[in-house]
Design a protein around this motif. Structure first.
Motif, mmCIF file in Angstrom:
data_model
loop_
_atom_site.group_PDB
_atom_site.id
_atom_site.type_symbol
_atom_site.label_atom_id
_atom_site.label_comp_id
_atom_site.label_asym_id
_atom_site.label_seq_id
_atom_site.Cartn_x
_atom_site.Cartn_y
_atom_site.Cartn_z
ATOM 1 N N SER A 357 -16.828 -19.953 9.534
ATOM 2 C CA SER A 357 -15.738 -18.978 9.536
ATOM 3 C C SER A 357 -15.655 -18.221 8.213
ATOM 4 O O SER A 357 -15.402 -17.014 8.198
ATOM 5 N N MET A 358 -15.874 -18.911 7.107
ATOM 6 C CA MET A 358 -15.845 -18.235 5.803
ATOM 7 C C MET A 358 -16.962 -17.210 5.672
ATOM 8 O O MET A 358 -16.770 -16.127 5.115
ATOM 9 N N ALA A 359 -18.136 -17.536 6.200
ATOM 10 C CA ALA A 359 -19.254 -16.584 6.162
ATOM 11 C C ALA A 359 -18.910 -15.312 6.928
ATOM 12 O O ALA A 359 -19.176 -14.193 6.476
ATOM 13 N N ILE A 360 -18.285 -15.480 8.088
ATOM 14 C CA ILE A 360 -17.869 -14.316 8.876
ATOM 15 C C ILE A 360 -16.774 -13.543 8.145
ATOM 16 O O ILE A 360 -16.741 -12.302 8.168
ATOM 17 N N GLY A 361 -15.871 -14.254 7.455
ATOM 18 C CA GLY A 361 -14.814 -13.596 6.698
ATOM 19 C C GLY A 361 -15.346 -12.710 5.595
ATOM 20 O O GLY A 361 -14.823 -11.617 5.343
ATOM 21 N N VAL A 362 -16.393 -13.155 4.915
ATOM 22 C CA VAL A 362 -17.004 -12.352 3.852
ATOM 23 C C VAL A 362 -17.585 -11.057 4.435
ATOM 24 O O VAL A 362 -17.404 -9.966 3.881
ATOM 25 N N VAL A 363 -18.265 -11.180 5.560
ATOM 26 C CA VAL A 363 -18.838 -9.996 6.217
ATOM 27 C C VAL A 363 -17.734 -9.019 6.624
ATOM 28 O O VAL A 363 -17.846 -7.800 6.421
ATOM 29 N N ALA A 364 -16.644 -9.539 7.187
ATOM 30 C CA ALA A 364 -15.534 -8.694 7.623
ATOM 31 C C ALA A 364 -14.885 -7.985 6.435
ATOM 32 O O ALA A 364 -14.531 -6.798 6.522
ATOM 33 N N MET A 365 -14.729 -8.685 5.327
ATOM 34 C CA MET A 365 -14.131 -8.070 4.137
ATOM 35 C C MET A 365 -14.993 -6.914 3.629
ATOM 36 O O MET A 365 -14.472 -5.826 3.314
ATOM 37 N N VAL A 366 -16.291 -7.133 3.558
ATOM 38 C CA VAL A 366 -17.206 -6.074 3.108
ATOM 39 C C VAL A 366 -17.132 -4.873 4.052
ATOM 40 O O VAL A 366 -17.104 -3.714 3.607
ATOM 41 N N LEU A 367 -17.048 -5.135 5.344
ATOM 42 C CA LEU A 367 -16.981 -4.048 6.333
ATOM 43 C C LEU A 367 -15.715 -3.220 6.147
ATOM 44 O O LEU A 367 -15.761 -1.973 6.226
ATOM 45 N N VAL A 368 -14.589 -3.879 5.891
ATOM 46 C CA VAL A 368 -13.331 -3.170 5.665
ATOM 47 C C VAL A 368 -13.431 -2.273 4.441
ATOM 48 O O VAL A 368 -13.032 -1.102 4.462
ATOM 49 N N LEU A 369 -13.983 -2.805 3.356
ATOM 50 C CA LEU A 369 -14.067 -2.041 2.115
ATOM 51 C C LEU A 369 -15.028 -0.859 2.233
ATOM 52 O O LEU A 369 -14.770 0.219 1.687
ATOM 53 N N VAL A 370 -16.125 -1.048 2.956
ATOM 54 C CA VAL A 370 -17.116 0.025 3.105
ATOM 55 C C VAL A 370 -16.578 1.171 3.966
ATOM 56 O O VAL A 370 -16.876 2.348 3.718
ATOM 57 N N THR A 371 -15.760 0.851 4.964
ATOM 58 C CA THR A 371 -15.272 1.876 5.912
ATOM 59 C C THR A 371 -13.833 2.310 5.639
ATOM 60 O O THR A 371 -13.209 2.929 6.502
ATOM 61 N N ARG A 372 -13.301 2.012 4.453
ATOM 62 C CA ARG A 372 -11.873 2.270 4.201
ATOM 63 C C ARG A 372 -11.496 3.747 4.266
ATOM 64 O O ARG A 372 -10.324 4.081 4.494
ATOM 65 N N ASP A 373 -12.451 4.636 4.075
ATOM 66 C CA ASP A 373 -12.143 6.069 4.160
ATOM 67 C C ASP A 373 -12.225 6.603 5.584
ATOM 68 O O ASP A 373 -11.866 7.765 5.825
ATOM 69 N N TYR A 374 -12.680 5.768 6.516
ATOM 70 C CA TYR A 374 -12.941 6.265 7.872
ATOM 71 C C TYR A 374 -12.072 5.610 8.949
ATOM 72 O O TYR A 374 -11.560 6.297 9.834
ATOM 73 N N PHE A 375 -11.901 4.262 8.886
ATOM 74 C CA PHE A 375 -11.244 3.593 9.997
ATOM 75 C C PHE A 375 -9.777 4.011 10.207
ATOM 76 O O PHE A 375 -9.295 3.971 11.349
ATOM 77 N N PRO A 376 -9.004 4.437 9.152
ATOM 78 C CA PRO A 376 -7.616 4.822 9.428
ATOM 79 C C PRO A 376 -7.483 5.966 10.429
ATOM 80 O O PRO A 376 -6.505 6.024 11.189
#
Length: 501
Positions: A357-376
């Protein structure tokens, strides 16, 4: 010198023999370590397969069911800021309150059904589910006035009158969903304990497809707005319940369902106490981030911050469904193994699911930060809301990471029956530390929504650390003994003839 070397070391020959012996010892030690590592990795892979067999469909089910509300919010966000705020407040605060209570009380079945299944007492599962129905439907009746009187309640907690009126009107339409929760969660725990998670996944996927099309049709194409959103959300939840019940009644769930029984009314008070413990534990977690939206509503000009927080909570909610799937998986694994008396396997399952679960959490965090200008922009047509959401993306990423582990540890607690212990920890960490810190940073330090959320993240960190410590120092052999006693206490000693309706 040669005479001295000979008796002591045997000369060069003796030195070579010693070096050779050392190399042999090191080689044997390396082989032992290699075998240990290979054995650990092999056991890790085996346990991962068992966990993913439950977690995979459970995650998919959770995402599908969460997406019912999330997709609806996406469509509503295309209508206007007030409609989005009204839906978000009702869905996060009013329905979030009901969701937390019902899921929490229904989670008592994770302990009881899981341990009974592990102990081979299959016929008890149907009785447990019926007891839970009685308790949860009664609870839904008690909670219904919150839906009816939601506008003054929201105003009392600091929400603006405009948003409160709109959210309160929408809440009246969502009362059928309250009773859907009361039936759905006991059914889910009943099926999960038997590892029949694929059935729930298929049903949820089919309903989500129906929901997506008709939500677009009613909300946007036909212009029914919030009324269309309410109609489709209620209909979709009741479709899920109907399909799951049809499966149970037709298949008898391999002997776990033997029809309705008067035994469902036995030992209700003891069942209520365990259900309340589960409810308090999980509600304190669900309400914690729900309170974030309410407090944000007290900021000056709250419409944009409330919408931005709602978008972030939507993203966090999707990620939380992954952790919720692992929560269900580890709860089933721990309760099954403790019920069967396998303390070591229960402990090892905790290690495997935490790492995964922690490994998946790290991936999810990186994804949020990379797409922060787009997903909103997927959730709102307002540039102001989108910009505010982008500014909050770092806090969202941290929350996503923490929430990858914390629900898993809560699942361990449910599987072992530690609900009341975790409830006390939640009160201390969330409401005596995190919430006051958020209010202090947000209002006294004038950091606004960033300060509120940062302080509350501190509470999540503290709670996660405490759960890690408790899990590490647990005597799992003693937990297995207590699980056996619990199965007997809740009817494990009943003869099969006594359980027939």
């Amino acid at each position: 010198m040669a005479e001295l070397e000979s008796p002591l070391l045997g000369g060069n020959h003796g030195q070579r023999r010693i070096v050779s012996d050392l190399e042999g010892d090191l080689h044997e030690e390396g082989l032992r370590w290699g075998m240990m590592v290979r054995g650990f990795l092999g056991e890790f892979r085996s346990e991962s397969k068992r966990l993913w067999h439950i977690a995979g469909p459970a995650i998919f089910t959770a995402i599908c069911q969460f997406s019912l509300g999330a997709l609806t919010q996406t469509f509503v966000g295309q209508i206007g800021e007030l409609e989005l705020a009204a839906f978000s407040v009702e869905n996060s605060v009013i329905a979030g309150l009901a969701f937390g209570v019902m899921l929490g009380m229904g989670s008592a079945l994770e302990t009881l059904c899981g341990q009974a299944f592990g102990a081979g007492q299959i016929r008890l599962l149907g009785i447990y589910m019926q007891r839970s129905w009685i308790i949860l439907v009664t609870t839904a009746c008690i909670m219904m006035p919150i839906y009816v009187w939601s506008p003054p309640i929201l105003v009392f907690f600091g929400e603006t009158a405009e948003i409160s009126r709109a959210a309160g009107k929408f809440a009246l339409w969502m009362i059928p969903q309250l009773f859907a929760y009361a039936l759905n969660f006991p059914i889910q725990k009943f099926l999960q304990a038997q590892r029949k998670v694929m059935v729930m996944a298929l049903i949820s996927a089919a309903v989500l497809i129906i929901h997506a099309f008709f939500s677009w049709l009613l909300i946007l194409k036909l212009g029914w707005g919030l009324v269309g959103a309410a109609i489709m959300l209620n209909t979709s939840w009741w479709l899920i319940i109907g399909a799951q019940l049809l499966y149970i009644f037709i298949t008898k769930s391999d002997g776990a369902w033997n029809g309705f029984s008067w035994l469902a009314f036995a030992d209700l008070w003891g069942f209520v106490k365990l259900s309340l413990g589960s409810a308090v534990m999980l509600c304190l977690e669900f309400w914690y981030l729900m309170v974030l939206i309410v407090i944000t509503g007290r900021l000056p000009n709250p419409l944009v911050p409330v919408d931005a927080i709602s978008v972030c909570m939507n993203i966090d909610g999707w990620d939380a469904m992954i952790a919720l799937g692992f929560n269900a998986a580890i709860s089933v694994r721990v309760s099954n193994e403790l019920g069967a008396g396998n303390a070591r396997l229960a402990k090892f399952s905790v290690v495997v699911v935490s790492v995964t679960s922690m490994a998946i959490g790290v991936v999810a965090m990186v994804l949020v930060l990379v797409t922060r200008d787009y997903f909103p922009h997927l959730f709102t047509s307002s540039s102001a809301v989108a910009a505010e959401t982008t500014d909050l993306a770092i806090l969202l990423g941290v929350t996503v990471l923490l929430n990858s582990l914390q629900p898993v540890l809560s699942g361990v607690a449910v599987g072992a029956g530690w609900q009341w212990l975790v409830a006390y920890i939640n009160i201390a960490c969330y409401y005596l530390v995190g919430l006051p810190a958020g209010i202090l940073l947000g209002f006294t330090a004038h950091l606004g929504v960033t300060g509120i959320w940062s302080g509350m993240i501190g509470g999540i960190c503290l709670q996660t650390v405490m759960l890690i410590i408790i899990t590490c120092i647990t005597n799992w052999s003693r937990e297995a003994e207590q699980a056996g006693s619990r199965v007997k206490q809740w009817g494990g000693s009943l003869h099969e003839d006594d359980q027939s309706p």
